[in-house]
Design a protein around this motif. Structure first.
Motif, PDB file in Angstrom:
ATOM      1  N   ASN A 132      -4.943   0.968  -9.296  1.00  0.00           N
ATOM      2  CA  ASN A 132      -3.679   1.233  -8.612  1.00  0.00           C
ATOM      3  C   ASN A 132      -3.640   0.438  -7.314  1.00  0.00           C
ATOM      4  O   ASN A 132      -4.406   0.700  -6.392  1.00  0.00           O
ATOM      5  CB  ASN A 132      -3.543   2.729  -8.326  1.00  0.00           C
ATOM      6  CG  ASN A 132      -2.154   3.104  -7.838  1.00  0.00           C
ATOM      7  OD1 ASN A 132      -1.248   2.282  -7.807  1.00  0.00           O
ATOM      8  ND2 ASN A 132      -1.994   4.358  -7.436  1.00  0.00           N
ATOM      9  N   PHE A 161      -9.249   5.628  -1.665  1.00  0.00           N
ATOM     10  CA  PHE A 161      -8.525   5.022  -2.784  1.00  0.00           C
ATOM     11  C   PHE A 161      -9.482   4.589  -3.907  1.00  0.00           C
ATOM     12  O   PHE A 161      -9.683   3.400  -4.156  1.00  0.00           O
ATOM     13  CB  PHE A 161      -7.675   3.847  -2.298  1.00  0.00           C
ATOM     14  CG  PHE A 161      -6.770   4.218  -1.162  1.00  0.00           C
ATOM     15  CD1 PHE A 161      -5.683   5.056  -1.372  1.00  0.00           C
ATOM     16  CD2 PHE A 161      -7.035   3.784   0.134  1.00  0.00           C
ATOM     17  CE1 PHE A 161      -4.858   5.434  -0.317  1.00  0.00           C
ATOM     18  CE2 PHE A 161      -6.222   4.160   1.187  1.00  0.00           C
ATOM     19  CZ  PHE A 161      -5.134   4.979   0.965  1.00  0.00           C
ATOM     20  N   GLU A 197      -0.560   7.422  -4.691  1.00  0.00           N
ATOM     21  CA  GLU A 197      -1.978   7.059  -4.781  1.00  0.00           C
ATOM     22  C   GLU A 197      -2.859   8.299  -4.649  1.00  0.00           C
ATOM     23  O   GLU A 197      -2.455   9.296  -4.042  1.00  0.00           O
ATOM     24  CB  GLU A 197      -2.369   6.115  -3.644  1.00  0.00           C
ATOM     25  CG  GLU A 197      -1.654   4.793  -3.606  1.00  0.00           C
ATOM     26  CD  GLU A 197      -1.985   4.052  -2.326  1.00  0.00           C
ATOM     27  OE1 GLU A 197      -2.893   3.188  -2.361  1.00  0.00           O
ATOM     28  OE2 GLU A 197      -1.345   4.335  -1.298  1.00  0.00           O
TER      29      GLU A 197
END
Length: 546
Positions: free
Chosen positions: A225, A220, A186
């Motif tokens: 994702n 994030f 990530e």
């Protein structure tokens, strides 16, 4: 950003317009006929944040530049004019490295020993280099083995593709072999210059839960994702590196660590994935690395001193790392007997002055804490001949820290300890150059040595719980973990006795000096009174004569 340097008046072209490149200026020097070299250049590197308001002094140690042209086979002398205060590093046999693309795709250390000359604000590094026969292809010179941001991205892309990491439904994952590798990558946050801060999750399918990790505020950014799955009854090992851009050896240790964890058929790697979830942040300072900095980020900040209060606006990568530590620590807090979900924390560094590979831990007056802190380093020494248990410390205040008013409380391992209470929170230090192995033999480090140590860093975690199927501990006189603990405890007691003796002797010396000073003061007072009395008598006699 790096700029290309061209020398139009010379047969040579020098450049540094690439990831991690660092070159500020090159000046050709005339060569006398009695010199053994055919060409000579004075080279200046860029200090961190060159020509910005954040430019930092004494950070010109890192150099990395390319060259082409010139006379084939010519012996060239380079003088790096602003290498910083690195006399100690090069007095230990450190040599710069070169990559001759016309001959090989491997970096190697140069052949001859460099010469270091002390100057007022640091030292000058001088070394000889022979121009390759094919001068039309590029040749590169660097302080030590480079590891670029681009190289990390390419490596992670390859790993990701090999695991075919597209999202799969939970039911589909449940049908997979429990020992299958779980790999998830990530982007945690974007750096100030919009580069990725990567985090990897490595484990196996044991304990796989349908629940995903939480979305954390400000982190994030890639919403396409999904977060990784949660895992039941598995503790977390958190490993990071490259907060200081010039410490490239840290990336090679991390490379070895990751590669070993991804070995599908190795029984030790299989056991590690079965027991733990590994959270890995391979490059904490991507902007500093890409810009060819030595110590700081693009704002002139040492990011390993801001864990106490990082901001998303000024230090986004450390802001993110701190939030990750807090989050993973908290995952066990709702249970009846809350303990940290994090089992071990290690931040990997390079060291320019100390020899060997060793660790810093956190200081405590509690003896059990001390034993727990030094247990992992002792196991590392058993598993790898290049690790020095004797060099491990619990404090690493530098002179610069004292001058600037900063302290190690702002570093990653200190924050991890404060947040989790863990004794197993470390800074791993690896010499840029080399050290002594367990036989007392000097060894010069290469990327292969660093990568091999990365494997040992992983394997030794299993020994902490006597879970290593190929443990070396049983082949030592210590025999088992209890024996290792007893050894460490005795070492701590011996160090405490030595320190107590040192303080006692110092106290006696100070008392003796104090008594001598008191006697000297009394004697001086007596002498002054005596001289004064003689002076008064002399004056009375003189008065009578008149």
């Amino acid at each position: 950003a790096t700029e290309q340097v061209n020398m139009e008046t010379s047969e040579y072209r020098f450049f540094s317009d690439f990831d991690s490149g660092n070159l500020a200026e090159v000046e050709e020097v005339s060569v006398n006929e009695d010199e053994i070299h055919e060409a000579e250049f004075q080279v200046w590197t860029k200090p961190d944040c060159f020509q910005t308001e954040f430019q930092a002094g004494n950070t010109g140690t890192w150099f990395y530049f390319g060259m082409e042209g010139g006379q084939p086979g010519a012996l060239i002398k380079f003088n790096i004019m602003n290498i910083g205060r690195q006399t100690s590093l090069f007095s230990q046999g450190m040599k710069p490295v070169c990559l001759i693309t016309s001959e090989s795709d491997e970096w190697k250390r140069i052949d001859d020993d460099p010469i270091v000359t002390s100057v007022e604000d640091g030292c000058v590094l001088s070394f000889m280099f022979r121009n390759p026969k094919n001068t039309k292809k590029e040749t590169f010179l660097a302080l030590t083995y480079p590891y670029k941001f681009e190289e990390l991205q390419e490596t992670l892309d390859t790993i990701e593709e090999s695991f075919n990491c597209h999202p799969r439904a939970f039911k589909q994952r449940q049908t997979e072999d429990k020992t299958d590798i779980y790999f998830h990558r990530e982007t945690v946050i974007k750096s100030l210059e919009n580069r990725n801060l990567d985090i990897l999750t490595i484990t196996d399918m044991n304990g796989l839960q349908e629940e995903l990790e939480d979305d954390l505020q400000y982190l994030f950014p890639d919403e396409t994702n999904r977060r990784p799955h949660m895992f039941d009854k598995k503790e977390i090992v958190f490993v990071s590196s490259r907060v200081h851009p010039g410490e490239t050896c840290a990336s090679y240790v991390m490379k070895g660590f990751i590669n070993f964890l991804l070995c599908k058929d190795d029984v030790q790697a299989t056991k590690l994935r079965e027991k733990y979830v590994f959270k890995i942040v391979p490059m904490l300072n991507p902007d500093g690395v890409a810009n060819g900095n030595y110590r700081n980020d693009t704002r002139g900040v040492n990011l390993n001193r801001v864990y106490g209060n990082p901001t998303k606006e000024h230090s986004p990568t450390i802001f993110a790392a701190k939030k990750l530590i807090d989050y993973y620590h908290s995952l066990n807090q709702n249970k009846e007997s809350p303990t940290s979900k994090i089992f071990l924390y290690t931040d990997i560094h390079g060291h320019a002055t100390e020899r060997g590979i060793f660790m810093y831990g956190n200081h405590s007056e509690d003896n059990e804490f001390k034993v727990q802190t030094l247990l992992y380093p002792k196991l590392l020494a058993i598993n790898n001949p290049n690790f020095s248990f004797a060099s491990c410390k619990t404090a690493n205040m530098t002179l610069q820290d004292l001058v600037s008013g900063t302290n190690a409380d702002g570093c990653g391992r200190a924050y991890a300890h404060r947040a989790t209470g863990l004794a197993q929170a470390y800074t791993l230090e690896c010499s840029f150059n080399g050290g002594d192995n367990d036989k007392g033999e000097k060894e010069i480090y290469t990327p292969e040595v660093y990568e091999d140590f990365g494997k040992s860093l992983a394997v030794s975690i299993l020994d902490l719980t006597e879970s290593n199927p190929r443990s070396k501990v049983q082949d030592t006189p210590l025999r088992n973990l209890a024996g290792v603990k007893m050894f460490v405890s005795k070492k701590i007691k011996a160090a405490q006795l030595m320190e107590a003796s040192r303080k006692f002797a110092l106290g006696k010396l100070m008392n003796y000096i104090s008594m001598q000073n008191s006697k000297t003061i009394e004697n001086n007072k007596y002498a002054e009174v005596e001289v004064s009395g003689q002076h008064d008598t002399s004056r009375r006699r003189s008065s009578g004569a008149i």
